[in-house]
Design a protein around this motif. Structure first.
Motif, PDB file in Angstrom:
ATOM      1  N   GLU A 221       0.846  -1.191   0.000  1.00 11.31           N
ATOM      2  CA  GLU A 221       0.000   0.000   0.000  1.00 11.31           C
ATOM      3  C   GLU A 221       0.890   1.252   0.000  1.00 11.31           C
ATOM      4  OE1 GLU A 221      -2.098   0.581   3.627  1.00 11.31           O
ATOM      5  OE2 GLU A 221      -3.236   2.304   2.902  1.00 11.31           O
ATOM      6  N   VAL A 222       0.604   2.144  -0.925  1.00  9.35           N
ATOM      7  CA  VAL A 222       1.362   3.393  -0.996  1.00  9.35           C
ATOM      8  C   VAL A 222       0.994   4.273   0.195  1.00  9.35           C
ATOM      9  CG1 VAL A 222       1.662   5.535  -2.283  1.00  9.35           C
ATOM     10  CG2 VAL A 222       1.537   3.349  -3.506  1.00  9.35           C
ATOM     11  N   GLN A 223       2.023   4.761   0.880  1.00 10.30           N
ATOM     12  CA  GLN A 223       1.805   5.705   1.971  1.00 10.30           C
ATOM     13  C   GLN A 223       2.781   6.860   1.858  1.00 10.30           C
ATOM     14  OE1 GLN A 223       1.825   3.667   5.827  1.00 10.30           O
ATOM     15  NE2 GLN A 223      -0.407   3.676   5.748  1.00 10.30           N
ATOM     16  N   LEU A 224       2.281   8.047   2.102  1.00  9.79           N
ATOM     17  CA  LEU A 224       3.082   9.268   2.136  1.00  9.79           C
ATOM     18  C   LEU A 224       2.736   9.982   3.436  1.00  9.79           C
ATOM     19  CD1 LEU A 224       2.379  10.428  -1.542  1.00  9.79           C
ATOM     20  CD2 LEU A 224       4.447   9.313  -0.705  1.00  9.79           C
ATOM     21  N   VAL A 225       3.742  10.147   4.294  1.00  8.02           N
ATOM     22  CA  VAL A 225       3.494  10.720   5.624  1.00  8.02           C
ATOM     23  C   VAL A 225       4.341  11.978   5.799  1.00  8.02           C
ATOM     24  CG1 VAL A 225       3.543  10.344   8.105  1.00  8.02           C
ATOM     25  CG2 VAL A 225       2.969   8.448   6.561  1.00  8.02           C
ATOM     26  N   GLU A 226       3.655  13.109   5.885  1.00  4.62           N
ATOM     27  CA  GLU A 226       4.329  14.398   6.025  1.00  4.62           C
ATOM     28  C   GLU A 226       4.514  14.766   7.492  1.00  4.62           C
ATOM     29  OE1 GLU A 226       1.196  14.979   2.602  1.00  4.62           O
ATOM     30  OE2 GLU A 226       1.235  14.129   4.635  1.00  4.62           O
ATOM     31  N   THR A 227       5.623  15.403   7.786  1.00  4.78           N
ATOM     32  CA  THR A 227       5.891  15.946   9.114  1.00  4.78           C
ATOM     33  C   THR A 227       6.619  17.275   8.962  1.00  4.78           C
ATOM     34  OG1 THR A 227       7.998  14.753   9.244  1.00  4.78           O
ATOM     35  CG2 THR A 227       6.074  13.683  10.248  1.00  4.78           C
ATOM     36  N   GLY A 228       6.675  18.008  10.084  1.00  5.85           N
ATOM     37  CA  GLY A 228       7.469  19.225  10.100  1.00  5.85           C
ATOM     38  C   GLY A 228       6.677  20.518  10.082  1.00  5.85           C
TER      39      GLY A 228
ATOM     40  N   GLU B 191       1.164  34.517   3.206  1.00  2.74           N
ATOM     41  CA  GLU B 191       0.457  33.824   2.119  1.00  2.74           C
ATOM     42  C   GLU B 191       0.935  32.395   1.884  1.00  2.74           C
ATOM     43  OE1 GLU B 191       1.989  36.807   1.888  1.00  2.74           O
ATOM     44  OE2 GLU B 191       3.039  37.026  -0.047  1.00  2.74           O
ATOM     45  N   ASP B 192       1.981  31.985   2.590  1.00  2.66           N
ATOM     46  CA  ASP B 192       2.430  30.591   2.522  1.00  2.66           C
ATOM     47  C   ASP B 192       1.675  29.713   3.523  1.00  2.66           C
ATOM     48  OD1 ASP B 192       5.737  31.885   2.134  1.00  2.66           O
ATOM     49  OD2 ASP B 192       4.436  31.072   0.555  1.00  2.66           O
ATOM     50  N   THR B 193       0.832  30.333   4.346  1.00  4.89           N
ATOM     51  CA  THR B 193       0.010  29.557   5.275  1.00  4.89           C
ATOM     52  C   THR B 193      -0.904  28.633   4.489  1.00  4.89           C
ATOM     53  OG1 THR B 193       0.029  31.265   7.006  1.00  4.89           O
ATOM     54  CG2 THR B 193      -1.823  29.713   7.002  1.00  4.89           C
ATOM     55  N   ALA B 194      -0.798  27.344   4.754  1.00  9.87           N
ATOM     56  CA  ALA B 194      -1.539  26.351   3.965  1.00  9.87           C
ATOM     57  C   ALA B 194      -1.342  24.963   4.541  1.00  9.87           C
ATOM     58  CB  ALA B 194      -1.064  26.370   2.507  1.00  9.87           C
ATOM     59  N   THR B 195      -2.147  24.050   4.056  1.00 10.03           N
ATOM     60  CA  THR B 195      -1.878  22.630   4.247  1.00 10.03           C
ATOM     61  C   THR B 195      -1.018  22.178   3.077  1.00 10.03           C
ATOM     62  OG1 THR B 195      -3.952  22.251   5.417  1.00 10.03           O
ATOM     63  CG2 THR B 195      -2.884  20.342   4.409  1.00 10.03           C
ATOM     64  N   TYR B 196       0.110  21.556   3.394  1.00  9.54           N
ATOM     65  CA  TYR B 196       1.043  21.100   2.377  1.00  9.54           C
ATOM     66  C   TYR B 196       0.920  19.587   2.221  1.00  9.54           C
ATOM     67  CZ  TYR B 196       3.163  25.694   2.176  1.00  9.54           C
ATOM     68  OH  TYR B 196       3.374  27.036   1.987  1.00  9.54           O
ATOM     69  N   TYR B 197       0.752  19.170   0.973  1.00 13.18           N
ATOM     70  CA  TYR B 197       0.601  17.756   0.665  1.00 13.18           C
ATOM     71  C   TYR B 197       1.820  17.253  -0.110  1.00 13.18           C
ATOM     72  CZ  TYR B 197      -4.432  18.399   1.563  1.00 13.18           C
ATOM     73  OH  TYR B 197      -5.655  18.682   2.121  1.00 13.18           O
TER      74      TYR B 197
ATOM     75  N   GLY C   5      -1.379  15.406   4.530  1.00 11.19           N
ATOM     76  CA  GLY C   5      -1.150  16.848   4.604  1.00 11.19           C
ATOM     77  C   GLY C   5      -0.624  17.289   5.950  1.00 11.19           C
ATOM     78  N   VAL C   6       0.111  18.401   5.942  1.00  7.33           N
ATOM     79  CA  VAL C   6       0.655  18.993   7.163  1.00  7.33           C
ATOM     80  C   VAL C   6       0.405  20.493   7.110  1.00  7.33           C
ATOM     81  CG1 VAL C   6       2.978  19.229   6.179  1.00  7.33           C
ATOM     82  CG2 VAL C   6       2.682  19.100   8.664  1.00  7.33           C
TER      83      VAL C   6
END
Lengths: 117, 107
Positions: A1-8, A89-95, A110-111
């Protein structure tokens, strides 16, 4: 299963820096281009950066060029996004997203990054 | 940069309706267009790639089509779980650009 886990992610002051990480699993990481995409609160989706499978080439929109750097460590199956000179303006959820045949066939959860004083 | 114009910006339809969402490109992008479904609190999900190809696991009631620089995402029979915002994306050239989205609701 493909998983992508963001942190930071987190709260950072304007002008400061932050580095996001994305650990990939379930596929052969060094075979795939990877990207970062974001969504500001109440706004649409915006592509942020892409990197080839070898890391030899990178691509950015003008909105982040010169401030953000995408990189990868294929030995660690990890994608990074170094964000400097952050703005409100960089405030966002990053995927973290995979690119295979077409952009963004898999997405992380997303983070959140909040740029505020 | 290539601009993608999505219409309508929002719409509501009844269960079982046939629904079509449109994305118009400001310049030629061939078939290098994909569609994503985005629900609150979840990451976007790819629905269509290369204008007409169904992504893995997407129900067959979804389809994509192209007429010149106009691209459509069609749902043949609307179900309650289809409530979401739908975005198109062009990947013919950098910078990759998204449309502004169509919010689809159930009446």
């Amino acid at each position: 299963e493909v998983q992508l886990v963001e942190t930071g992610g987190g709260l950072v002051q304007p002008g400061r820096s932050l580095k996001l990480s994305c650990v990939a699993s379930g596929f052969t990481f060094n075979n795939y281009w990877m990207s970062w995409t974001r969504q500001a609160p109440g706004k649409g989706l915006e592509w942020v950066a892409s990197i080839t499978n070898s890391g030899g080439s990178t691509y950015y929109p003008d909105s982040v060029k010169g401030r953000f750097t995408i990189s990868r460590d294929n030995a660690q199956n990890t994608l990074y996004l170094q964000m400097n000179s952050l703005r409100s303006e960089d405030t966002a959820t990053y995927y973290c997203t995979r690119y295979y045949g077409f952009p963004f066939d898999y997405w992380g959860q997303g983070v959140m990054v909040t740029v505020s004083s | 940069d290539i601009q993608l114009t999505q219409s309508p910006s929002s719409m509501s339809a009844s269960l079982g309706d046939r629904v079509s969402l449109t994305c118009q490109s400001s310049q030629g992008i061939g078939n290098y267009l994909s569609w994503y479904q985005h629900k609150p609190g979840k990451p976007p999900k790819p629905m269509i790639y290369y204008a007409t190809n169904l992504a893995d696991g997407v129900p067959s009631r979804f389809s994509g089509s192209r007429s010149g620089s106009d691209y459509s995402l069609t749902i043949s029979s609307l179900e309650s779980e289809d409530t979401a915002i739908y975005y198109c994306l062009q990947y013919d050239e950098y910078p990759l650009t998204f449309g502004s989205g169509t919010k689809l609701e159930i009446k």
